[in-house]
Design a protein around this motif. Structure first.
Motif, PDB file in Angstrom:
ATOM      1  N   ARG B 239      68.051   1.978  62.163  1.00 35.99           N
ATOM      2  CA  ARG B 239      68.523   2.382  63.478  1.00 35.99           C
ATOM      3  C   ARG B 239      69.938   1.844  63.691  1.00 35.99           C
ATOM      4  NH1 ARG B 239      63.569   1.808  67.809  1.00 35.99           N
ATOM      5  NH2 ARG B 239      63.238  -0.269  66.945  1.00 35.99           N
ATOM      6  N   GLY B 240      70.704   2.563  64.449  1.00 36.44           N
ATOM      7  CA  GLY B 240      71.984   2.023  64.893  1.00 36.44           C
ATOM      8  C   GLY B 240      71.736   1.077  66.053  1.00 36.44           C
ATOM      9  N   ILE B 241      72.764   0.448  66.499  1.00 34.63           N
ATOM     10  CA  ILE B 241      72.592  -0.495  67.606  1.00 34.63           C
ATOM     11  C   ILE B 241      73.884  -0.619  68.390  1.00 34.63           C
ATOM     12  CG2 ILE B 241      73.265  -2.513  66.216  1.00 34.63           C
ATOM     13  CD1 ILE B 241      71.221  -4.161  67.796  1.00 34.63           C
ATOM     14  N   VAL B 242      73.734  -0.856  69.683  1.00 34.94           N
ATOM     15  CA  VAL B 242      74.881  -1.252  70.494  1.00 34.94           C
ATOM     16  C   VAL B 242      74.366  -2.239  71.533  1.00 34.94           C
ATOM     17  CG1 VAL B 242      74.667   0.794  71.994  1.00 34.94           C
ATOM     18  CG2 VAL B 242      76.836  -0.431  71.879  1.00 34.94           C
ATOM     19  N   LYS B 243      75.118  -3.319  71.707  1.00 35.90           N
ATOM     20  CA  LYS B 243      74.727  -4.353  72.669  1.00 35.90           C
ATOM     21  C   LYS B 243      75.572  -4.246  73.927  1.00 35.90           C
ATOM     22  CE  LYS B 243      73.539  -8.647  71.663  1.00 35.90           C
ATOM     23  NZ  LYS B 243      73.558 -10.012  71.056  1.00 35.90           N
ATOM     24  N   ILE B 244      74.926  -4.520  75.055  1.00 32.48           N
ATOM     25  CA  ILE B 244      75.602  -4.368  76.349  1.00 32.48           C
ATOM     26  C   ILE B 244      75.261  -5.546  77.250  1.00 32.48           C
ATOM     27  CG2 ILE B 244      75.713  -2.950  78.448  1.00 32.48           C
ATOM     28  CD1 ILE B 244      74.433  -0.978  75.858  1.00 32.48           C
ATOM     29  N   ASP B 245      76.268  -6.091  77.901  1.00 31.14           N
ATOM     30  CA  ASP B 245      76.043  -7.093  78.946  1.00 31.14           C
ATOM     31  C   ASP B 245      76.228  -6.435  80.308  1.00 31.14           C
ATOM     32  OD1 ASP B 245      75.801  -9.142  77.050  1.00 31.14           O
ATOM     33  OD2 ASP B 245      77.967  -9.525  77.070  1.00 31.14           O
ATOM     34  N   ILE B 246      75.247  -6.631  81.164  1.00 31.43           N
ATOM     35  CA  ILE B 246      75.359  -6.120  82.538  1.00 31.43           C
ATOM     36  C   ILE B 246      75.354  -7.326  83.474  1.00 31.43           C
ATOM     37  CG2 ILE B 246      74.278  -4.716  84.346  1.00 31.43           C
ATOM     38  CD1 ILE B 246      72.809  -3.210  82.112  1.00 31.43           C
ATOM     39  N   THR B 247      76.404  -7.437  84.295  1.00 32.54           N
ATOM     40  CA  THR B 247      76.465  -8.541  85.259  1.00 32.54           C
ATOM     41  C   THR B 247      76.569  -7.973  86.670  1.00 32.54           C
ATOM     42  OG1 THR B 247      77.541  -9.969  83.643  1.00 32.54           O
ATOM     43  CG2 THR B 247      77.731 -10.619  85.942  1.00 32.54           C
ATOM     44  N   LEU B 248      75.696  -8.445  87.538  1.00 28.87           N
ATOM     45  CA  LEU B 248      75.739  -8.038  88.946  1.00 28.87           C
ATOM     46  C   LEU B 248      76.205  -9.229  89.792  1.00 28.87           C
ATOM     47  CD1 LEU B 248      72.422  -5.991  89.287  1.00 28.87           C
ATOM     48  CD2 LEU B 248      74.638  -5.286  88.388  1.00 28.87           C
ATOM     49  N   TYR B 249      76.726  -8.897  90.960  1.00 23.63           N
ATOM     50  CA  TYR B 249      77.361  -9.925  91.786  1.00 23.63           C
ATOM     51  C   TYR B 249      76.756 -10.015  93.174  1.00 23.63           C
ATOM     52  CZ  TYR B 249      80.647  -9.580  88.014  1.00 23.63           C
ATOM     53  OH  TYR B 249      81.195  -9.580  86.762  1.00 23.63           O
ATOM     54  N   GLY B 250      76.676 -11.235  93.695  1.00 23.45           N
ATOM     55  CA  GLY B 250      76.342 -11.458  95.095  1.00 23.45           C
ATOM     56  C   GLY B 250      77.610 -11.922  95.793  1.00 23.45           C
ATOM     57  N   ALA B 251      77.482 -12.946  96.636  1.00 22.67           N
ATOM     58  CA  ALA B 251      78.670 -13.533  97.259  1.00 22.67           C
ATOM     59  C   ALA B 251      79.556 -14.109  96.157  1.00 22.67           C
ATOM     60  CB  ALA B 251      78.258 -14.614  98.249  1.00 22.67           C
ATOM     61  N   ASN B 252      80.816 -14.389  96.506  1.00 26.24           N
ATOM     62  CA  ASN B 252      81.759 -14.852  95.480  1.00 26.24           C
ATOM     63  C   ASN B 252      81.543 -16.312  95.082  1.00 26.24           C
ATOM     64  OD1 ASN B 252      82.722 -16.053  97.758  1.00 26.24           O
ATOM     65  ND2 ASN B 252      84.594 -14.823  97.882  1.00 26.24           N
ATOM     66  N   ARG B 253      80.498 -16.925  95.599  1.00 28.44           N
ATOM     67  CA  ARG B 253      80.090 -18.258  95.143  1.00 28.44           C
ATOM     68  C   ARG B 253      78.593 -18.368  95.399  1.00 28.44           C
ATOM     69  NH1 ARG B 253      83.726 -20.672  99.969  1.00 28.44           N
ATOM     70  NH2 ARG B 253      84.537 -18.590  99.740  1.00 28.44           N
ATOM     71  N   ALA B 254      77.964 -19.301  94.735  1.00 28.34           N
ATOM     72  CA  ALA B 254      76.538 -19.512  94.993  1.00 28.34           C
ATOM     73  C   ALA B 254      76.390 -20.076  96.400  1.00 28.34           C
ATOM     74  CB  ALA B 254      75.967 -20.471  93.957  1.00 28.34           C
ATOM     75  N   LEU B 255      75.456 -19.533  97.165  1.00 27.30           N
ATOM     76  CA  LEU B 255      75.270 -19.984  98.553  1.00 27.30           C
ATOM     77  C   LEU B 255      73.916 -20.663  98.716  1.00 27.30           C
ATOM     78  CD1 LEU B 255      76.605 -16.878 100.544  1.00 27.30           C
ATOM     79  CD2 LEU B 255      77.769 -19.078 100.166  1.00 27.30           C
ATOM     80  N   HIS B 256      73.862 -21.583  99.645  1.00 24.14           N
ATOM     81  CA  HIS B 256      72.629 -22.287  99.990  1.00 24.14           C
ATOM     82  C   HIS B 256      71.570 -21.245 100.403  1.00 24.14           C
ATOM     83  CE1 HIS B 256      69.945 -24.865 102.292  1.00 24.14           C
ATOM     84  NE2 HIS B 256      70.581 -25.936 101.829  1.00 24.14           N
ATOM     85  N   SER B 257      70.432 -21.315  99.741  1.00 26.53           N
ATOM     86  CA  SER B 257      69.440 -20.260  99.987  1.00 26.53           C
ATOM     87  C   SER B 257      68.794 -20.381 101.357  1.00 26.53           C
ATOM     88  CB  SER B 257      68.363 -20.287  98.899  1.00 26.53           C
ATOM     89  OG  SER B 257      67.583 -21.461  99.017  1.00 26.53           O
ATOM     90  N   GLU B 417      81.261  -2.031  70.266  1.00 27.14           N
ATOM     91  CA  GLU B 417      81.326  -0.680  69.702  1.00 27.14           C
ATOM     92  C   GLU B 417      79.986  -0.223  69.148  1.00 27.14           C
ATOM     93  OE1 GLU B 417      84.239   0.930  66.943  1.00 27.14           O
ATOM     94  OE2 GLU B 417      85.699  -0.400  67.921  1.00 27.14           O
ATOM     95  N   GLY B 418      79.270  -1.164  68.521  1.00 26.42           N
ATOM     96  CA  GLY B 418      78.002  -0.806  67.916  1.00 26.42           C
ATOM     97  C   GLY B 418      78.194   0.063  66.688  1.00 26.42           C
ATOM     98  N   TYR B 419      77.092   0.540  66.146  1.00 28.62           N
ATOM     99  CA  TYR B 419      77.213   1.475  65.026  1.00 28.62           C
ATOM    100  C   TYR B 419      76.015   2.421  64.989  1.00 28.62           C
ATOM    101  CZ  TYR B 419      74.714  -2.490  62.839  1.00 28.62           C
ATOM    102  OH  TYR B 419      73.870  -3.516  62.564  1.00 28.62           O
ATOM    103  N   PRO B 420      76.229   3.560  64.387  1.00 32.00           N
ATOM    104  CA  PRO B 420      75.182   4.595  64.435  1.00 32.00           C
ATOM    105  C   PRO B 420      74.071   4.352  63.408  1.00 32.00           C
ATOM    106  CG  PRO B 420      77.090   5.419  63.238  1.00 32.00           C
ATOM    107  CD  PRO B 420      77.448   4.035  63.711  1.00 32.00           C
ATOM    108  N   ALA B 421      73.023   5.104  63.546  1.00 29.98           N
ATOM    109  CA  ALA B 421      71.910   5.072  62.586  1.00 29.98           C
ATOM    110  C   ALA B 421      72.294   5.872  61.339  1.00 29.98           C
ATOM    111  CB  ALA B 421      70.678   5.691  63.231  1.00 29.98           C
TER     112      ALA B 421
END
Lengths: 508, 508
Positions: B239-257, B417-421
């Motif tokens: 199989r080919g493969i490609v790796k991906i990082d997904i980052t989501l954001y909240g406030a621009n700093r960690a906040l007291h819960s 970039e990954g690569y194909p199968a």
């Protein structure tokens, strides 16, 4: 007749103990004193901040406690350690001849975990900056005695705000009284908790065994920040809290994602699905009964909420938020409700550290904040019922092979005991006196929060002493509390000294 | 006439280069040789394994490459480095006088990341154990030359299986031939990749620039494990493969819960919801078009799949699984399809290290495995389209304040970039010869996998040389490949030597 006699008696006592100073005069004396001693006050705080204070770091925690005893005794406070099965609480007392009231001051001297790699400077080597780091603040040298501090400067260190600054403010307030020959108008008690950030697991035991010692007419809790508008705020309750770790399992070892992907279940994906089932897109918790049993707010509390400054838009700008949870309701309203928060996620690693595997397990740590009427164990039960409803077999320990082979979905749920919320009525006479004293110190009505969003171990004092409790926070809201780069805005420390001076000298 | 002449010619050549030994005799000679030299063979592998081999650790990677050159030259292989913009590939060649065929052997000498805290012993200090760790294996001393190795013993070290063992097996096979005065029946080429576990980002460039040098009639890829039934397997694609990082954001700093929980959005919860939207409960990917464009399997491939041993129930027991993804379909079938896997999750911290905050961001790393007909960039586009469909504004870098204030949902998506199968037809004549040679070496038909679940850089060789490619893996399936406590079952190394001996001496 009886009534008049009692009033005379009360007035007589009050007059005798507030002979020299009261009200605005105390506050202005405190300000004068502070202006002349800023380097000294900051210096004492810096000294305290250099002692690492993670509750589990027993050696350093005891160094903090010993330092506090020394600082208190230097001011003539009878001080001692209250021992339990964890960090000691530090207790101190000033007996005021003729006083009929006893006022307790609570703060904590331990601090949250630190991840030094995320700090701009060593969390236990305080650094003064000319602005917040987020605004490009640069380090500045600590001024010598004669120079002047800019009140907008920030002091960076773990516990600079949470919660060592209030301790320094209380002690400096005593120094200010002494400097102007003023005396407290009540007996004063001080209780400095050594494991608040660890959930105060032993404080309940300590205060129960010392309930008589800790008796007071009101306990003032100096934990938490002022309002986001920078206005002084008072709070009359805190949310309870309970923390929970949820771990889900895949195969009994991490497997190559190529050879087993599509076939061996991925616990990280399962965790995503499980967590996603707990809230709707607006942040409303979907766990059955999650909001049930909360004691509703009274009229005074509802009025206070309505009168709160509308700072949500400013806050959103400050924190870089284009939207909030809660379907448009205000922060003030929302923190009077129970909450479910993900503190962290962990499954193997991400980015450059990641490997192409199906992780063997995935963990989320949640905190559930509680309001009056919802006990910690009840909320945990609801959460567990929800997890079971999603098909999970719930265990307390890591599953053995037999358990794994018998249950396709296994969740390990580990919760601490947590503690419940408390809330004092704003309408009690002694509470009104506190409100008035603070108003006098700051020259305007404080913002009044029926329940503070954060949690605190007031429940333990509440259970042991039955005394009403009012939160009198002094530190800035943008202090990065619990996170990296915690800091204190100096003006907040200055204000705190004046507020505590007023509270120590009002006519009770 | 012409035909007969050609056949005679081919036969003649074949006879001349396989004069002394062929087939079963080579295999039994290799076995004899190995039995007499086990300590030596294992010793050479151990020596190679003590050199750390993370592709990004340039200094050590070059030490590995230099060691390989030395090991190859000692056997009379003309060896040299093929340089690119990363770790060098190691190339070697044995020219066989009169040979008309050229056979390439591919393996890689770099290894996956290690997290030493999760290993029972130092990943680069090989330890021999009497059983797998999971079965309570204990360390045993390395036998001296004269003593006997138990073939069920395991050698623990990073790359013990993946992929240094096959290199040792190839070289030991050459030693065995030499010891019995046998000669290869074809020109042999060796290509040892130095960054396969990092996705071979520079191999394409290296093999393109050396395409003529790497020309061969067939490339044999010695990466990957044998079948879970322990039977030898061959694979005809990866199989080919490609790796991906997904980052989501909240406030621009960690906040007291406590102070902000219920109000400030939690990126960990959002990540849970986003990931949950990508698969149904059976593990089927819900991203639009995810399975579209896959080149269907041919009849020979379908037949091979049907003939695969039904080991799923044993595997489930071994890995402690009460259920699998894929709605009851077999592992063999499922790895012939594209997949989406979560390699890891990270948002702040969990358990004792956690703090009661709303994290500022949350990241998931995914790997997408590809089959023939689905290019890496196409699959990434589909994933991004899916993320956008969930309402996200997709960025490549961390968002600035303006971006944050303009978009309630922001996802940073970073992909390599990954690569194909690739997939070679089982019906090609030279491929049939490889199958027969392996059958001869092991005495039974190998398991035949149209596509191996894992990925490999065969695509680069495929693109540059157009040569058919067959995977000839030798290591045990339960080798903890890519994970902690990677290990090699000795019998697999022994088998590998015999298989490579056969492949070096068959009549092509």
């Amino acid at each position: 007749m009886k009534r008049i006699a009692m009033m005379a008696c009360v007035l007589g006592v009050s007059l005798s103990v507030t002979a020299s100073l009261a009200g605005p005069q105390t506050v202005s004396s405190a300000r004068e004193y502070r202006r002349a001693h800023e380097a000294e006050i900051v210096g004492e705080l810096v000294e305290l901040l250099t002692i690492p204070n993670l509750a589990s770091d027993i050696e350093n925690i005891r160094r903090n406690a010993a330092k506090l005893i020394e600082m208190m005794e230097r001011r003539g406070i009878e001080a001692r350690l209250l021992e339990g099965n964890g960090p000691p609480a530090v207790f101190g007392e000033i007996k005021t001849p003729g006083a009929t009231r006893t006022i307790g001051f609570y703060a904590h001297y331990d601090g949250q975990q630190v991840d030094p790699s995320k700090w701009a400077s060593d969390p236990f080597k305080p650094v003064l900056r000319d602005k917040p780091l987020e605004a490009g603040g640069h380090a500045v040298a600590f001024p010598k005695t004669s120079e002047k501090f800019d009140p907008e400067w920030r002091l960076y260190a773990r516990s600079a705000s949470d919660d060592k600054a209030p301790i320094i403010a209380m002690l400096a307030a005593l120094d200010a009284l002494k400097a102007s020959n003023a005396k407290p108008t009540a007996n004063l008690k001080f209780l400095f908790d050594g494991e608040e950030e660890a959930g105060s697991p032993h404080l309940g035991d300590i205060v129960t065994r010392n309930a008589a010692l800790l008796g007071a007419d009101v306990w003032l809790c100096a934990d938490g920040p002022v309002h986001q508008s920078r206005r002084q705020q008072l709070y009359f309750g805190v949310r309870g809290i309970v923390k929970i770790d949820i771990t889900l399992y895949g195969a009994n070892r991490a497997l190559h994602s190529g050879h087993y992907g599509n076939w061996s279940p991925n616990p990280a994906m399962r965790l995503a699905k499980l967590l996603a089932s707990m809230k709707d897109d607006s942040g409303r918790v979907l766990i059955q009964g999650f909001y049930d049993g909360a004691v509703p707010l009274g009229d005074a509390e509802k009025k206070a909420l309505k009168e709160m400054p509308a700072t949500d838009p400013e806050l959103m700008r400050e924190y870089g938020l284009a939207g909030t949870d809660g379907a448009g309701r205000s922060l003030g309203e929302l923190i009077n409700e129970p909450s479910l928060n993900i503190d962290g996620l962990r499954s193997e690693d991400v980015g450059r550290q990641s490997r192409t595997i199906i992780p063997a397990e995935a963990t989320a740590t949640l905190d559930l904040r509680l309001v009056k009427g919802i006990e910690p164990h009840r909320q945990v039960e609801r959460l567990i019922a929800h997890i079971k409803k999603q098909g999970y077999f719930v265990v307390k320990d890591g599953p053995d092979l037999e358990t794994r082979l018998n249950h396709p979905l296994i969740a390990r749920v580990v919760s601490e005991e947590g503690y419940p919320a408390v809330r004092t009525s704003m309408s009690l006479p002694i509470v009104k006196k506190v409100i008035n004293a603070v108003e006098l110190a700051i020259g305007q009505r404080p913002v009044m929060l029926p329940t503070m969003g954060g949690s605190g171990p007031l429940w333990a004092i509440d259970a042991a002493t039955k005394a009403p409790q009012v939160g009198v926070p002094i530190v800035n809201h943008d202090n990065n509390q619990h996170s990296s780069n915690e800091n204190l805005r100096l003006q907040n420390l200055w204000d705190g000294i004046e507020i505590f001076s007023a509270l120590m000298t009002i006519v009770w």
